[in-house]
Write a protein that holds these residues in place. Structure first.
Motif, PDB file in Angstrom:
ATOM      1  N   ASP A 111       0.834  -1.205   0.000  1.00  0.00           N
ATOM      2  CA  ASP A 111       0.000   0.000   0.000  1.00  0.00           C
ATOM      3  C   ASP A 111       0.864   1.248   0.000  1.00  0.00           C
ATOM      4  O   ASP A 111       0.591   2.205  -0.738  1.00  0.00           O
ATOM      5  CB  ASP A 111      -0.920   0.024   1.230  1.00  0.00           C
ATOM      6  CG  ASP A 111      -2.032  -1.007   1.158  1.00  0.00           C
ATOM      7  OD1 ASP A 111      -2.362  -1.451   0.038  1.00  0.00           O
ATOM      8  OD2 ASP A 111      -2.571  -1.368   2.225  1.00  0.00           O
ATOM      9  N   ALA A 112       1.902   1.252   0.809  1.00  0.00           N
ATOM     10  CA  ALA A 112       2.798   2.411   0.875  1.00  0.00           C
ATOM     11  C   ALA A 112       3.461   2.659  -0.482  1.00  0.00           C
ATOM     12  O   ALA A 112       3.558   3.803  -0.935  1.00  0.00           O
ATOM     13  CB  ALA A 112       3.848   2.208   1.961  1.00  0.00           C
ATOM     14  N   GLU A 113       3.902   1.584  -1.130  1.00  0.00           N
ATOM     15  CA  GLU A 113       4.550   1.730  -2.438  1.00  0.00           C
ATOM     16  C   GLU A 113       3.577   2.299  -3.480  1.00  0.00           C
ATOM     17  O   GLU A 113       3.960   3.127  -4.297  1.00  0.00           O
ATOM     18  CB  GLU A 113       5.129   0.393  -2.906  1.00  0.00           C
ATOM     19  CG  GLU A 113       6.309  -0.074  -2.082  1.00  0.00           C
ATOM     20  CD  GLU A 113       7.449   0.941  -2.047  1.00  0.00           C
ATOM     21  OE1 GLU A 113       7.782   1.533  -3.090  1.00  0.00           O
ATOM     22  OE2 GLU A 113       8.000   1.149  -0.946  1.00  0.00           O
ATOM     23  N   LEU A 114       2.337   1.834  -3.445  1.00  0.00           N
ATOM     24  CA  LEU A 114       1.337   2.374  -4.380  1.00  0.00           C
ATOM     25  C   LEU A 114       1.133   3.866  -4.169  1.00  0.00           C
ATOM     26  O   LEU A 114       1.127   4.640  -5.129  1.00  0.00           O
ATOM     27  CB  LEU A 114      -0.005   1.654  -4.202  1.00  0.00           C
ATOM     28  CG  LEU A 114      -0.175   0.310  -4.867  1.00  0.00           C
ATOM     29  CD1 LEU A 114      -1.545  -0.273  -4.526  1.00  0.00           C
ATOM     30  CD2 LEU A 114      -0.023   0.433  -6.366  1.00  0.00           C
ATOM     31  N   LEU A 115       0.955   4.280  -2.919  1.00  0.00           N
ATOM     32  CA  LEU A 115       0.719   5.693  -2.638  1.00  0.00           C
ATOM     33  C   LEU A 115       1.937   6.540  -2.974  1.00  0.00           C
ATOM     34  O   LEU A 115       1.795   7.661  -3.478  1.00  0.00           O
ATOM     35  CB  LEU A 115       0.303   5.892  -1.185  1.00  0.00           C
ATOM     36  CG  LEU A 115      -1.066   5.330  -0.806  1.00  0.00           C
ATOM     37  CD1 LEU A 115      -1.373   5.620   0.651  1.00  0.00           C
ATOM     38  CD2 LEU A 115      -2.157   5.871  -1.702  1.00  0.00           C
ATOM     39  N   LYS A 116       3.126   6.020  -2.719  1.00  0.00           N
ATOM     40  CA  LYS A 116       4.328   6.760  -3.084  1.00  0.00           C
ATOM     41  C   LYS A 116       4.394   6.969  -4.589  1.00  0.00           C
ATOM     42  O   LYS A 116       4.669   8.065  -5.066  1.00  0.00           O
ATOM     43  CB  LYS A 116       5.579   6.026  -2.604  1.00  0.00           C
ATOM     44  CG  LYS A 116       5.822   6.137  -1.119  1.00  0.00           C
ATOM     45  CD  LYS A 116       7.049   5.316  -0.717  1.00  0.00           C
ATOM     46  CE  LYS A 116       7.190   5.246   0.789  1.00  0.00           C
ATOM     47  NZ  LYS A 116       8.295   4.350   1.195  1.00  0.00           N
ATOM     48  N   ALA A 117       4.145   5.902  -5.340  1.00  0.00           N
ATOM     49  CA  ALA A 117       4.237   5.990  -6.803  1.00  0.00           C
ATOM     50  C   ALA A 117       3.182   6.930  -7.376  1.00  0.00           C
ATOM     51  O   ALA A 117       3.491   7.795  -8.200  1.00  0.00           O
ATOM     52  CB  ALA A 117       4.094   4.599  -7.423  1.00  0.00           C
ATOM     53  N   VAL A 118       1.950   6.773  -6.931  1.00  0.00           N
ATOM     54  CA  VAL A 118       0.845   7.519  -7.528  1.00  0.00           C
ATOM     55  C   VAL A 118       0.723   8.930  -6.960  1.00  0.00           C
ATOM     56  O   VAL A 118       0.610   9.902  -7.710  1.00  0.00           O
ATOM     57  CB  VAL A 118      -0.483   6.739  -7.353  1.00  0.00           C
ATOM     58  CG1 VAL A 118      -1.668   7.555  -7.803  1.00  0.00           C
ATOM     59  CG2 VAL A 118      -0.419   5.425  -8.125  1.00  0.00           C
ATOM     60  N   ASP A 119       0.767   9.065  -5.645  1.00  0.00           N
ATOM     61  CA  ASP A 119       0.499  10.360  -5.025  1.00  0.00           C
ATOM     62  C   ASP A 119       1.753  11.199  -4.801  1.00  0.00           C
ATOM     63  O   ASP A 119       1.718  12.408  -4.991  1.00  0.00           O
ATOM     64  CB  ASP A 119      -0.243  10.175  -3.703  1.00  0.00           C
ATOM     65  CG  ASP A 119      -1.669   9.687  -3.904  1.00  0.00           C
ATOM     66  OD1 ASP A 119      -2.238   9.963  -4.973  1.00  0.00           O
ATOM     67  OD2 ASP A 119      -2.200   9.033  -2.997  1.00  0.00           O
ATOM     68  N   LEU A 120       2.845  10.597  -4.395  1.00  0.00           N
ATOM     69  CA  LEU A 120       4.050  11.384  -4.134  1.00  0.00           C
ATOM     70  C   LEU A 120       4.885  11.609  -5.382  1.00  0.00           C
ATOM     71  O   LEU A 120       5.386  12.700  -5.602  1.00  0.00           O
ATOM     72  CB  LEU A 120       4.893  10.724  -3.044  1.00  0.00           C
ATOM     73  CG  LEU A 120       4.248  10.668  -1.654  1.00  0.00           C
ATOM     74  CD1 LEU A 120       5.152   9.936  -0.671  1.00  0.00           C
ATOM     75  CD2 LEU A 120       3.915  12.052  -1.153  1.00  0.00           C
ATOM     76  N   GLU A 121       5.043  10.569  -6.192  1.00  0.00           N
ATOM     77  CA  GLU A 121       5.845  10.698  -7.406  1.00  0.00           C
ATOM     78  C   GLU A 121       5.016  11.197  -8.582  1.00  0.00           C
ATOM     79  O   GLU A 121       5.570  11.571  -9.611  1.00  0.00           O
ATOM     80  CB  GLU A 121       6.495   9.353  -7.750  1.00  0.00           C
ATOM     81  CG  GLU A 121       7.469   8.881  -6.687  1.00  0.00           C
ATOM     82  CD  GLU A 121       7.923   7.440  -6.892  1.00  0.00           C
ATOM     83  OE1 GLU A 121       7.599   6.835  -7.938  1.00  0.00           O
ATOM     84  OE2 GLU A 121       8.596   6.921  -5.989  1.00  0.00           O
ATOM     85  N   GLY A 122       3.707  11.145  -8.448  1.00  0.00           N
ATOM     86  CA  GLY A 122       2.834  11.653  -9.507  1.00  0.00           C
ATOM     87  C   GLY A 122       2.780  10.782 -10.753  1.00  0.00           C
ATOM     88  O   GLY A 122       2.440  11.257 -11.831  1.00  0.00           O
ATOM     89  N   ARG A 123       3.089   9.502 -10.605  1.00  0.00           N
ATOM     90  CA  ARG A 123       3.063   8.614 -11.772  1.00  0.00           C
ATOM     91  C   ARG A 123       1.638   8.254 -12.129  1.00  0.00           C
ATOM     92  O   ARG A 123       0.770   8.178 -11.269  1.00  0.00           O
ATOM     93  CB  ARG A 123       3.894   7.368 -11.474  1.00  0.00           C
ATOM     94  CG  ARG A 123       5.361   7.743 -11.289  1.00  0.00           C
ATOM     95  CD  ARG A 123       6.244   6.610 -10.863  1.00  0.00           C
ATOM     96  NE  ARG A 123       6.152   5.478 -11.750  1.00  0.00           N
ATOM     97  CZ  ARG A 123       6.355   4.231 -11.342  1.00  0.00           C
ATOM     98  NH1 ARG A 123       6.675   3.966 -10.098  1.00  0.00           N
ATOM     99  NH2 ARG A 123       6.243   3.243 -12.186  1.00  0.00           N
TER     100      ARG A 123
END
Length: 181
Positions: A111-123
């Motif tokens: 879950d953390a990896e998904l949020l990092k990729a989508v929300d923090l990195e903007g992918r």
């Protein structure tokens, strides 16, 4: 709502918002013009005049995202971009900003990896889904569930007072439950 009055009231704040996110002043002016065009085109969609400011800053956020996507430049996303838009409207949200990394680390790793990729990195979610070998709809569901887990952590830590559009107006820590992030 008159466009010229709205523009007089908010163009300065929008300019400041954009200057924090875009280095080149000419690009800031171009983005302001784009926001004005979008405001003119979609102002009739704003039903609640009290929501006008939040709507304008959402238009500004979207224009900024479009600007960087069009130029193919990767840009680190600030917590400001994720949870709220303008420092003037942030209020209690500044206090919650530090909780992002704490709460992310408390989530299950996937879950953390998904949020990092989508929300923090903007992918883009479609890109992440392809990399993970998942159907796009499956990834969207997982991102939504991960966001809800993150929101649950915020709600457990703080009593949140929400505005009409879901924006956080005030956050009061629940001392016994909150780790003081």
């Amino acid at each position: 709502m008159q466009l010229d009055q709205i523009w007089r009231d908010y163009s300065g704040a929008l300019r400041g918002f954009l200057r924090k996110r875009v280095a080149n002043e000419a690009d800031v002016e171009d983005l302001l013009q784009e926001i004005l065009i979008r405001t003119h085109a979609y102002l009739s969609d704003v039903r609640d005049p009290a929501a006008l400011r939040a709507w304008l800053f959402q238009v500004a956020r979207n224009a900024t995202i479009d600007f960087y996507r069009a130029r193919g430049k990767a840009r680190a996303v600030d917590a400001d971009d994720l949870w709220y838009g303008d420092a003037e409207e942030a209020g209690a949200l500044r206090d919650l900003e530090g909780c992002v990394s704490v709460f992310l680390s408390a989530l299950p790793e996937h879950d953390a990896e998904l949020l990092k990729a989508v929300d923090l990195e903007g992918r883009r979610q479609k890109e992440v889904a392809a990399e993970m070998g998942l159907a796009y709809s499956t990834l969207k569901s997982r991102v939504k569930a991960a966001r809800e887990k993150m929101a649950d952590q915020y709600r457990a830590c703080c009593a949140l007072e929400l505005g009409a559009n879901g924006e956080i107006l005030e956050a009061t820590p629940r001392e016994k439950r909150c780790g003081g992030c």
